[in-house]
Design a protein around this motif. Structure first.
Motif, short mmCIF file in Angstrom:
data_model
loop_
_atom_site.label_atom_id
_atom_site.label_comp_id
_atom_site.label_asym_id
_atom_site.label_seq_id
_atom_site.Cartn_x
_atom_site.Cartn_y
_atom_site.Cartn_z
N VAL A 11 0.50 7.32 0.34
CA VAL A 11 0.54 8.77 0.15
C VAL A 11 1.75 9.32 0.91
CG1 VAL A 11 -0.72 10.94 0.33
CG2 VAL A 11 -1.97 8.79 -0.08
N ILE A 12 2.71 9.83 0.15
CA ILE A 12 3.94 10.37 0.73
C ILE A 12 3.72 11.80 1.20
CG2 ILE A 12 6.38 10.86 0.29
CD1 ILE A 12 5.58 7.84 0.12
N ASP A 13 2.97 12.56 0.40
CA ASP A 13 2.70 13.96 0.73
C ASP A 13 1.35 14.35 0.12
OD1 ASP A 13 3.39 16.56 1.76
OD2 ASP A 13 3.81 17.18 -0.29
N SER A 70 -5.21 16.07 0.02
CA SER A 70 -5.46 16.48 -1.36
C SER A 70 -6.13 15.40 -2.19
CB SER A 70 -4.15 16.89 -2.04
OG SER A 70 -3.59 18.01 -1.41
N LEU A 71 -6.38 14.25 -1.59
CA LEU A 71 -7.00 13.13 -2.32
C LEU A 71 -8.43 12.88 -1.88
CD1 LEU A 71 -3.95 10.71 -2.38
CD2 LEU A 71 -4.74 12.25 -4.18
N GLY A 72 -9.02 13.83 -1.16
CA GLY A 72 -10.39 13.68 -0.69
C GLY A 72 -10.46 12.77 0.53
N GLU A 73 -11.64 12.67 1.09
CA GLU A 73 -11.85 11.85 2.28
C GLU A 73 -12.11 10.40 1.90
OE1 GLU A 73 -11.91 12.55 5.66
OE2 GLU A 73 -11.06 14.49 5.11
N GLN A 112 -10.46 5.36 -5.59
CA GLN A 112 -11.44 6.07 -4.77
C GLN A 112 -11.05 7.52 -4.51
OE1 GLN A 112 -14.43 4.33 -3.77
NE2 GLN A 112 -13.45 3.21 -5.44
N CYS A 113 -9.90 7.95 -5.02
CA CYS A 113 -9.39 9.29 -4.77
C CYS A 113 -9.83 10.29 -5.83
CB CYS A 113 -7.86 9.27 -4.74
SG CYS A 113 -7.16 8.28 -3.41
N ARG A 114 -10.15 11.49 -5.37
CA ARG A 114 -10.39 12.64 -6.25
C ARG A 114 -9.31 13.66 -5.94
NH1 ARG A 114 -14.17 12.57 -10.39
NH2 ARG A 114 -15.71 11.05 -9.81
N LEU A 115 -8.62 14.11 -6.95
CA LEU A 115 -7.50 15.02 -6.76
C LEU A 115 -8.01 16.42 -6.45
CD1 LEU A 115 -4.46 14.95 -6.81
CD2 LEU A 115 -4.54 15.59 -9.21
N LEU A 116 -7.68 16.91 -5.26
CA LEU A 116 -8.11 18.24 -4.81
C LEU A 116 -6.94 19.20 -4.65
CD1 LEU A 116 -10.61 17.00 -2.10
CD2 LEU A 116 -11.11 17.64 -4.47
N GLY A 117 -5.74 18.71 -4.91
CA GLY A 117 -4.54 19.52 -4.76
C GLY A 117 -3.34 18.66 -5.12
N SER A 118 -2.18 19.12 -4.77
CA SER A 118 -0.94 18.42 -5.08
C SER A 118 -0.73 17.24 -4.13
CB SER A 118 0.23 19.39 -4.97
OG SER A 118 1.43 18.75 -5.32
N ALA A 119 -0.29 16.11 -4.68
CA ALA A 119 -0.01 14.93 -3.86
C ALA A 119 1.14 14.14 -4.46
CB ALA A 119 -1.24 14.05 -3.76
N THR A 120 1.89 13.49 -3.61
CA THR A 120 2.96 12.58 -4.02
C THR A 120 2.59 11.20 -3.50
OG1 THR A 120 4.59 14.36 -3.88
CG2 THR A 120 5.43 12.09 -3.90
N VAL A 121 2.55 10.22 -4.40
CA VAL A 121 2.17 8.86 -4.01
C VAL A 121 3.19 7.85 -4.50
CG1 VAL A 121 -0.28 9.47 -4.04
CG2 VAL A 121 0.74 8.42 -6.06
N ARG A 122 3.16 6.69 -3.86
CA ARG A 122 4.00 5.55 -4.26
C ARG A 122 3.08 4.37 -4.44
NH1 ARG A 122 6.28 1.15 -1.90
NH2 ARG A 122 5.50 1.70 0.15
N VAL A 123 3.22 3.65 -5.53
CA VAL A 123 2.42 2.45 -5.77
C VAL A 123 2.93 1.34 -4.87
CG1 VAL A 123 1.76 0.72 -7.48
CG2 VAL A 123 1.96 3.12 -8.15
N VAL A 124 2.01 0.70 -4.17
CA VAL A 124 2.36 -0.40 -3.27
C VAL A 124 2.37 -1.69 -4.06
CG1 VAL A 124 1.60 -1.69 -1.23
CG2 VAL A 124 1.36 0.79 -1.30
N GLU A 125 3.40 -2.47 -3.86
CA GLU A 125 3.50 -3.75 -4.57
C GLU A 125 3.04 -4.88 -3.72
OE1 GLU A 125 7.29 -4.24 -6.42
OE2 GLU A 125 7.39 -2.14 -6.90
#
Length: 89
Positions: free
Chosen positions: A43-45, A49-52, A76-89
């Protein structure tokens, strides 16, 4: 995700719904129950916003060596607002 890719999901939607919004497979999903680790994201930002994260998710991320607190299992995440993510390889 590919740089600059933006996907809009309704509030409260599981992050797994991303695959219905784009023909690309942006996040790999396996079991969808938090047991396989295929969908680890950084999670970059917008972490809150992705829940607990529950204890099982946190423990599993530790088992995977993702201990710095910026990682989640997308399934396992529920979107509760804006988020920026990066997929981990």
């Amino acid at each position: 995700m590919p740089h600059g890719t933006e996907v809009l999901l309704p509030e409260g939607a599981p992050l797994t719904d991303i695959e219905y919004e784009t023909p690309q497979h942006l996040i790999p999903f396996g079991c969808r129950s938090g047991a396989c680790g295929a969908c680890v994201i950084e999670v970059i930002d917008g972490f809150r916003s992705l829940g607990e994260a529950d204890l099982d998710e946190t423990d599993f991320l530790e088992d995977l060596g993702r201990t710095d607190g910026t990682y989640r299992l997308a399934c396992q995440c529920r979107l509760l607002g804006s988020a920026t993510v990066r997929v981990v390889e």
